[in-house]
Design an enzyme around this catalytic site. Structure first.
Site, PDB file in Angstrom:
ATOM      1  N   GLY A 105      38.694  32.032  34.433  1.00 34.48           N
ATOM      2  CA  GLY A 105      37.434  31.528  35.011  1.00 34.48           C
ATOM      3  C   GLY A 105      37.031  32.282  36.261  1.00 34.48           C
ATOM      4  CG  ASP A 113      40.055  38.273  32.116  1.00 32.70           C
ATOM      5  OD1 ASP A 113      40.894  38.857  31.417  1.00 32.70           O
ATOM      6  OD2 ASP A 113      40.056  38.349  33.356  1.00 32.70           O
TER       7      ASP A 113
HETATM    8  P1  AMP Z   1      40.512  40.266  37.605  1.00 33.48           P
HETATM    9  O1  AMP Z   1      41.818  40.943  37.332  1.00 33.48           O
HETATM   10  O2  AMP Z   1      39.863  40.667  38.900  1.00 33.48           O
HETATM   11  O3  AMP Z   1      39.585  40.323  36.462  1.00 33.48           O
HETATM   12  O4  AMP Z   1      40.863  38.717  37.851  1.00 33.48           O
HETATM   13  C1  AMP Z   1      41.506  37.917  36.892  1.00 33.48           C
HETATM   14  C2  AMP Z   1      41.321  36.463  37.235  1.00 33.48           C
HETATM   15  O5  AMP Z   1      41.829  36.188  38.536  1.00 33.48           O
HETATM   16  C3  AMP Z   1      39.880  36.006  37.244  1.00 33.48           C
HETATM   17  O6  AMP Z   1      39.848  34.702  36.759  1.00 33.48           O
HETATM   18  C4  AMP Z   1      39.511  36.049  38.700  1.00 33.48           C
HETATM   19  O7  AMP Z   1      38.482  35.168  39.020  1.00 33.48           O
HETATM   20  C5  AMP Z   1      40.819  35.635  39.357  1.00 33.48           C
HETATM   21  N1  AMP Z   1      40.955  36.160  40.725  1.00 33.48           N
HETATM   22  C6  AMP Z   1      41.184  37.440  41.099  1.00 33.48           C
HETATM   23  N2  AMP Z   1      41.247  37.544  42.430  1.00 33.48           N
HETATM   24  C7  AMP Z   1      41.053  36.310  42.940  1.00 33.48           C
HETATM   25  C8  AMP Z   1      41.006  35.747  44.255  1.00 33.48           C
HETATM   26  N3  AMP Z   1      41.180  36.488  45.325  1.00 33.48           N
HETATM   27  N4  AMP Z   1      40.774  34.429  44.351  1.00 33.48           N
HETATM   28  C9  AMP Z   1      40.608  33.658  43.265  1.00 33.48           C
HETATM   29  N5  AMP Z   1      40.653  34.106  42.022  1.00 33.48           N
HETATM   30  C10 AMP Z   1      40.867  35.423  41.837  1.00 33.48           C
HETATM   31 MG    MG Z   2      37.890  39.693  35.971  1.00 31.90          MG
END
Ligand code: AMP
Ligand code: MG
Length: 540
Positions: free
Chosen positions: A110, A280
């Site tokens: 999410g 995702d």
């Molecule tokens: P990503 O690898 O950036 O696509 O992130 C994977 C998941 O981790 C997604 O659901 C992001 O919203 C969540 N996410 C990544 N960094 C953060 C953060 N600093 N705070 C909250 N959620 C995060």
């Molecule tokens: Mg992401």
């Protein structure tokens, strides 16, 4: 006509929040971390920040939203797009999705640090959703803080716009704001946390729906909500497909396969490595989305990935991107299967991916070399020998193609020594290690150049026409890893001029920009092992 004039203030934007109007909301309204069942999104407000400051904005994205320069330079632009104010009509929310991370099902993910502000319809009738990244925690933040640091926000802001101007489908970036707060990050997860400046990017896209938005519903066996989301997506983002029915679902999936193939072809053409192709991070519209530890190929190496988190398996390496996209589409096919209940048509759509990629790749390679059209009789060998040649010695992919356009292909074949040397001098800016340029390498290069010149002569293409054609598909300027890092270094010291200079430069990546030549240079030696240049992690 009043309706066609540019808006002089952000508060004149008129919102039409279709996603939340048509899809079910999470009933819980507290902002605590949780599993969200039976809903596509949760309402959540951005967290106010201490001292918002505008770093940069994209005038092209402002124009998409009909915003004037005045509107972008006003106080409420900075306040709103850093999360400190909401405009009338905004109804912020974070969406629920799941995903396969590095090949494993990860359950609910999410929008953990993305908050959608709302959707507008511009003067051309296009729908654009505005989303803040790094504006505080949401129900999907799991054990993280919902924030983003300046370095990763600069990278997302600049690359989104660079990709657009390079012709690669992508989400866009309207603005980059500093929050005035610090954010703690352990950049390489080595037990060395550090305070970094916090930042917020405003991303803009017709929709931010991902493969994982559907996967999570099927994983939870919520097929009625799956159908609602699919029908909504078709009605809103694929209206040309008509009323949703099982046969429309097949057409829809086929179109996603095609769009995804086209996106990957652009990545391979310009040497972009996404770095985290989890499901995702796959847009249903075939847009490049979620700029994290991405990178640009310097020396041509299909095994390269910038993402240190993936350095063992190298699942998301440059040369593997086409296969990974196919695998991801397979996961999406599994997710929508309950609405179709036949494997065969989904399989056929996947074949459309393969076919689109294969023929697209042949056409793309032909255009990168300035050929009139791909010729199956001769060109497979021409391409494969070139790709082998590019790996024999460290060769900058971007510079090589750009310089290749300048060599004289009209000479008599075989090339004599002087002619070969002239060609070699053109190509020499693309080599990283001079000691590698042995007589044996030069023999390989000479053989290939002879073959190439012959092929161009068979086409009867003039040098000038070939140069023109090749310069339209082989960029001169890309967001080289070290350039982004230099802009970040300066920004961390309070100087944003390089961010704006790169933004301007990358508006015209295929044009010669005489006074900007230095930005076309290959990676300097200092950047070879420097963090942020060739090595990045998911910590952002
Ligand atoms: P990503 O690898 O950036 O696509 O992130 C994977 C998941 O981790 C997604 O659901 C992001 O919203 C969540 N996410 C990544 N960094 C953060 C953060 N600093 N705070 C909250 N959620 C995060
Ligand atoms: Mg992401």
């Amino acid at each position: 006509m009043k309706s066609q004039t540019k808006l002089t203030n952000l508060d004149e934007l008129v919102f039409d929040n279709c996603f939340i109007r048509e899809l079910p909301a999470d009933e819980e309204t507290l902002n605590n971390r949780r599993q969200v069942i039976g809903a596509c999104y949760s309402r959540v407000k951005p967290t106010a920040v201490k001292k918002p400051q505008r770093v940069a904005y994209s005038k092209e994205v402002a124009a998409l939203l009909n915003l004037s320069e005045e509107a972008c330079e006003a106080d409420n632009f900075t306040k709103t797009l850093s999360g400190n104010a909401l405009l009338t009509g905004m109804d912020p929310y974070a969406t629920c999705y799941g995903g396969h991370q590095f090949g494993n099902w990860a359950g609910q993910l999410g929008d953990g640090r993305a908050i959608n502000l709302g959707e507008i319809i511009n003067h051309s009738g296009e729908r654009w959703a505005l989303q803040l990244k790094g504006a505080g925690p949401t129900p999907y933040s799991r054990n993280a803080d919902g924030l983003a640091v300046l370095r990763s926000s600069v990278r997302e802001f600049l690359c989104s716009e660079a990709m657009h101007h390079l012709g690669a489908p992508t989400t866009r970036a309207l603005s980059l704001m500093l929050t005035g707060e610090s954010v703690i990050r352990d950049m390489f997860y080595t037990g060395h946390p550090k305070a970094e400046p916090g930042a917020v990017v405003c991303r803009v896209a017709p929709s931010f729906t991902r493969f994982g938005s559907f996967q999570i519903l099927t994983a939870r066996q919520d097929i009625s909500l799956l159908k609602k989301l699919v029908d909504y997506t078709i009605r809103t983002d694929f209206p040309h497909l008509g009323t949703p029915t099982p046969s429309t679902y097949i057409d829809w999936f086929t179109e996603i396969c095609k769009k995804t193939a086209e996106m990957i072809l652009h990545w391979q053409r310009i040497g972009f490595v996404h770095g985290v192709m989890n499901t995702d991070n796959m847009s249903i519209l075939g847009l490049t989305i979620d700029y994290g530890p991405y990178g640009w190929l310097e020396n041509y190496d299909p095994n390269w990935t910038p993402n240190t988190t993936d350095s063992q398996e190298r699942r998301y390496r440059f040369g593997n991107q086409p296969q990974i996209a196919f695998w991801n589409l397979g996961q999406l096919a599994n997710a929508i299967y309950p609405l179709i209940e036949q494997a065969e048509p989904l399989q056929q759509a996947m074949n459309v991916y393969t076919k689109t990629f294969e023929t697209g790749w042949q056409d793309m390679m032909a255009s990168k070399l300035g050929l009139k059209a791909y010729n199956p009789e001769t060109d497979d060998d021409l391409f494969s020998e070139l790709l082998a040649l590019l790996q024999l010695v460290e060769t900058d992919m971007t510079l090589f193609y750009r310089q290749l356009a300048k060599i004289d292909c009209s000479l008599s074949i075989p090339l004599n020594d002087a002619d070969f040397n002239a060609a070699f001098i053109h190509l020499s800016p693309s080599y990283y290690v001079l000691e590698q340029l042995t007589p044996s390498y030069k023999t390989h290069l000479n053989n290939w150049l002879n073959r190439y010149s012959q092929r161009i002569q068979n086409d009867k293409t003039s040098n000038a026409a070939r140069y023109q054609q090749m310069s339209k598909v082989n960029p001169k300027y890309i967001l080289r890893n070290y350039l982004a890092q230099l802009a970040i270094d300066e920004a961390e010291n309070g100087d944003f001029s390089m961010i704006n200079e790169l933004l301007e430069l990358l508006r015209h990546p295929y044009e010669e920009q005489i006074d900007k030549e230095k930005f076309a240079a290959k990676r300097p030696d200092w950047a070879r092992q420097r963090a942020g240049c060739s090595m990045l992690s998911c910590s952002s």
